[in-house]
Motif scaffolding. Structure first.
Motif, PDB file in Angstrom:
ATOM      1  N   PHE A 180      34.115 -61.918  -9.140  1.00  0.00           N
ATOM      2  CA  PHE A 180      33.723 -62.996  -8.233  1.00  0.00           C
ATOM      3  C   PHE A 180      34.946 -63.762  -7.752  1.00  0.00           C
ATOM      4  CE2 PHE A 180      30.320 -62.050 -11.156  1.00  0.00           C
ATOM      5  CZ  PHE A 180      29.242 -61.909 -10.306  1.00  0.00           C
ATOM      6  N   SER A 181      34.897 -64.144  -6.493  1.00  0.00           N
ATOM      7  CA  SER A 181      35.998 -64.908  -5.909  1.00  0.00           C
ATOM      8  C   SER A 181      35.421 -65.899  -4.908  1.00  0.00           C
ATOM      9  CB  SER A 181      36.996 -63.976  -5.216  1.00  0.00           C
ATOM     10  OG  SER A 181      38.043 -64.721  -4.616  1.00  0.00           O
ATOM     11  N   GLY A 182      35.070 -67.083  -5.413  1.00  0.00           N
ATOM     12  CA  GLY A 182      34.545 -68.124  -4.523  1.00  0.00           C
ATOM     13  C   GLY A 182      33.243 -67.719  -3.870  1.00  0.00           C
ATOM     14  N   ARG A 183      33.305 -67.370  -2.591  1.00  0.00           N
ATOM     15  CA  ARG A 183      32.113 -67.092  -1.790  1.00  0.00           C
ATOM     16  C   ARG A 183      31.892 -65.595  -1.578  1.00  0.00           C
ATOM     17  NH1 ARG A 183      31.015 -71.696   1.630  1.00  0.00           N
ATOM     18  NH2 ARG A 183      30.888 -70.431   3.517  1.00  0.00           N
ATOM     19  N   SER A 184      32.380 -64.763  -2.493  1.00  0.00           N
ATOM     20  CA  SER A 184      32.199 -63.317  -2.354  1.00  0.00           C
ATOM     21  C   SER A 184      32.138 -62.658  -3.731  1.00  0.00           C
ATOM     22  CB  SER A 184      33.338 -62.696  -1.544  1.00  0.00           C
ATOM     23  OG  SER A 184      34.560 -62.761  -2.266  1.00  0.00           O
ATOM     24  N   MET A 185      31.703 -61.409  -3.735  1.00  0.00           N
ATOM     25  CA  MET A 185      31.743 -60.598  -4.952  1.00  0.00           C
ATOM     26  C   MET A 185      32.279 -59.216  -4.593  1.00  0.00           C
ATOM     27  SD  MET A 185      27.817 -59.370  -5.723  1.00  0.00           S
ATOM     28  CE  MET A 185      26.970 -58.186  -4.645  1.00  0.00           C
ATOM     29  N   THR A 186      33.042 -58.627  -5.509  1.00  0.00           N
ATOM     30  CA  THR A 186      33.563 -57.277  -5.334  1.00  0.00           C
ATOM     31  C   THR A 186      32.981 -56.404  -6.438  1.00  0.00           C
ATOM     32  OG1 THR A 186      35.615 -58.032  -4.297  1.00  0.00           O
ATOM     33  CG2 THR A 186      35.616 -55.830  -5.266  1.00  0.00           C
ATOM     34  N   VAL A 187      32.347 -55.317  -6.034  1.00  0.00           N
ATOM     35  CA  VAL A 187      31.650 -54.424  -6.953  1.00  0.00           C
ATOM     36  C   VAL A 187      32.419 -53.121  -7.073  1.00  0.00           C
ATOM     37  CG1 VAL A 187      29.491 -53.219  -7.441  1.00  0.00           C
ATOM     38  CG2 VAL A 187      29.453 -55.432  -6.252  1.00  0.00           C
ATOM     39  N   ARG A 188      32.646 -52.699  -8.318  1.00  0.00           N
ATOM     40  CA  ARG A 188      33.207 -51.375  -8.563  1.00  0.00           C
ATOM     41  C   ARG A 188      32.055 -50.456  -8.954  1.00  0.00           C
ATOM     42  NH1 ARG A 188      35.727 -47.628 -11.881  1.00  0.00           N
ATOM     43  NH2 ARG A 188      37.707 -46.849 -11.029  1.00  0.00           N
ATOM     44  N   ALA A 189      32.046 -49.243  -8.410  1.00  0.00           N
ATOM     45  CA  ALA A 189      30.924 -48.337  -8.644  1.00  0.00           C
ATOM     46  C   ALA A 189      31.406 -46.897  -8.597  1.00  0.00           C
ATOM     47  CB  ALA A 189      29.826 -48.580  -7.606  1.00  0.00           C
ATOM     48  N   ARG A 190      30.471 -45.989  -8.871  1.00  0.00           N
ATOM     49  CA  ARG A 190      30.798 -44.565  -8.890  1.00  0.00           C
ATOM     50  C   ARG A 190      29.609 -43.776  -8.378  1.00  0.00           C
ATOM     51  NH1 ARG A 190      32.657 -41.131 -14.249  1.00  0.00           N
ATOM     52  NH2 ARG A 190      33.107 -39.149 -13.187  1.00  0.00           N
ATOM     53  N   LEU A 191      29.901 -42.726  -7.626  1.00  0.00           N
ATOM     54  CA  LEU A 191      28.860 -41.935  -6.986  1.00  0.00           C
ATOM     55  C   LEU A 191      28.651 -40.626  -7.743  1.00  0.00           C
ATOM     56  CD1 LEU A 191      27.009 -41.956  -4.448  1.00  0.00           C
ATOM     57  CD2 LEU A 191      28.810 -40.687  -3.262  1.00  0.00           C
ATOM     58  N   PHE A 192      27.388 -40.235  -7.934  1.00  0.00           N
ATOM     59  CA  PHE A 192      27.025 -38.974  -8.553  1.00  0.00           C
ATOM     60  C   PHE A 192      26.205 -38.167  -7.554  1.00  0.00           C
ATOM     61  CE2 PHE A 192      27.882 -41.831 -11.982  1.00  0.00           C
ATOM     62  CZ  PHE A 192      28.430 -41.053 -12.996  1.00  0.00           C
ATOM     63  N   GLY A 193      26.615 -36.922  -7.318  1.00  0.00           N
ATOM     64  CA  GLY A 193      25.896 -36.077  -6.372  1.00  0.00           C
ATOM     65  C   GLY A 193      26.698 -35.873  -5.106  1.00  0.00           C
ATOM     66  N   PRO A 194      26.341 -36.543  -4.018  1.00  0.00           N
ATOM     67  CA  PRO A 194      27.062 -36.355  -2.762  1.00  0.00           C
ATOM     68  C   PRO A 194      28.493 -36.863  -2.841  1.00  0.00           C
ATOM     69  CG  PRO A 194      25.515 -38.182  -2.581  1.00  0.00           C
ATOM     70  CD  PRO A 194      25.240 -37.513  -3.891  1.00  0.00           C
ATOM     71  N   ARG A 195      29.347 -36.347  -1.986  1.00  0.00           N
ATOM     72  CA  ARG A 195      30.745 -36.763  -1.953  1.00  0.00           C
ATOM     73  C   ARG A 195      30.931 -37.908  -0.963  1.00  0.00           C
ATOM     74  NH1 ARG A 195      33.041 -34.884  -6.262  1.00  0.00           N
ATOM     75  NH2 ARG A 195      35.076 -35.274  -5.255  1.00  0.00           N
ATOM     76  N   LEU A 196      31.888 -38.774  -1.265  1.00  0.00           N
ATOM     77  CA  LEU A 196      32.236 -39.839  -0.324  1.00  0.00           C
ATOM     78  C   LEU A 196      32.920 -39.246   0.901  1.00  0.00           C
ATOM     79  CD1 LEU A 196      33.644 -42.507  -2.809  1.00  0.00           C
ATOM     80  CD2 LEU A 196      31.513 -42.647  -1.515  1.00  0.00           C
ATOM     81  N   GLY A 197      32.549 -39.755   2.078  1.00  0.00           N
ATOM     82  CA  GLY A 197      33.134 -39.235   3.307  1.00  0.00           C
ATOM     83  C   GLY A 197      33.350 -40.322   4.342  1.00  0.00           C
ATOM     84  N   GLU A 198      33.696 -39.910   5.534  1.00  0.00           N
ATOM     85  CA  GLU A 198      33.942 -40.845   6.633  1.00  0.00           C
ATOM     86  C   GLU A 198      32.679 -41.656   6.918  1.00  0.00           C
ATOM     87  OE1 GLU A 198      36.583 -42.536   9.334  1.00  0.00           O
ATOM     88  OE2 GLU A 198      36.978 -40.872   7.947  1.00  0.00           O
ATOM     89  N   GLY A 199      32.852 -42.956   7.079  1.00  0.00           N
ATOM     90  CA  GLY A 199      31.717 -43.829   7.370  1.00  0.00           C
ATOM     91  C   GLY A 199      30.972 -44.321   6.151  1.00  0.00           C
TER      92      GLY A 199
END
Length: 288
Positions: free
Chosen positions: A158-177
């Protein structure tokens, strides 16, 4: 009589036998139950896992597993990883002779050390998750998820008025967009999106600025909204609900309580739903 109290049975009546089970989740994902139940070795009790039906629906056929003698007044059942259990909550019972009523299992020790680290290293999809837990009325049940694809939420900063989430994907690959999508509950067309930042090995982060979740000026319900968080792995790909499933916590809504940020007359905070999905609540600021 409470489900775990045999001490006050009426005089002259034998106490009801209430079996108790220790549960262990092993490294290979097998689920092992050791049931304490005083029966002769010639008996043939069975373990029943019964999927809890949704409201208004009837029970369907459950999963029955043999209980084998494992010591004095002790029986053992092994639930293999396949076939996977359907997603939901499964109540545990002991079945005796045909025609006898099923007996609810009480929870004993639960060894979930193989689940504590989370992360899901080496897991393949479809992702099958099984977590034994004690219900509110003191019985043994198993919480299950079965996902063809999955986005696993991790640490939230958390940073004031925002949150940053760390995550991980299972199955499909990360791509453009690739992006995180936040849908306002009750308004499917009301959506906010923020790009994903890939960190290698299917890990990623994204930042949500809380002011972006405030309703448009002049809206009558500007002070209250729930935003459900999804992940789009690539442009045009189906969205995936962001959740946290890969550890030993079956119900995390009341366990993981995050700080709220104040934005004028409202507050914003992330929370986990009853299904362990991640959402963000925007609500009126409490006044004294």
């Amino acid at each position: 009589m409470s489900v775990d109290d045999n001490a006050h049975a009426p005089v002259g009546r034998a106490p009801v036998v209430k079996p108790r089970a220790d549960a262990t989740v092993e490294e290979d994902g097998r689920f092992v139950l050791r049931v304490r139940l005083p029966l002769p070795d010639s008996a043939r009790p069975r373990l029943l896992l019964q999927l809890r039906p949704k409201k208004g629906q009837s029970e369907e056929t459950g999963r029955v597993v043999a209980l084998e003698p494992a010591g004095p007044d002790e029986w053992r059942a092994v639930l293999e990883t396949a076939p996977a259990l359907a997603e939901g909550r499964w109540d545990a019972y002991v079945l005796g002779a045909p025609g006898e009523e099923r007996t609810p299992l009480l929870p004993g020790l639960r060894d979930l050390r193989t689940l504590v680290s989370g992360g899901g290293d080496g897991r393949s999809t479809p992702l099958a998750v099984r977590i034994p837990y004690a219900t509110k009325d003191g019985r043994l049940a198993v919480r299950t998820w079965l996902r063809a694809s999955h986005a696993e939420a991790g640490r939230i900063v958390f940073s004031g008025r925002s949150m940053t989430v760390r995550a991980r994907l299972f199955g499909p690959r990360l791509g453009e967009g690739a992006a995180a999508l936040l849908y306002r509950r009750g308004r499917e067309a009301a959506v906010r999106q923020t790009p994903l930042r890939a960190e290698g090995d299917q890990a990623f982060t994204f930042t949500v600025d809380y002011p972006d979740l405030l309703a448009e000026p002049g809206a009558t319900d500007a002070a209250a909204a729930i935003w459900d968080v999804y992940v789009r792995p690539a442009a045009g790909a189906p969205r995936i609900r962001l959740a946290r499933l890969l550890d030993d916590v079956a119900d995390r809504k009341a366990v993981f309580v995050y700080p709220a940020a104040t934005l004028g007359g409202v507050t914003a905070r992330p929370y986990y739903t009853v299904d362990n999905d991640l959402s963000v609540e925007v609500a009126p600021t409490a006044t004294g």
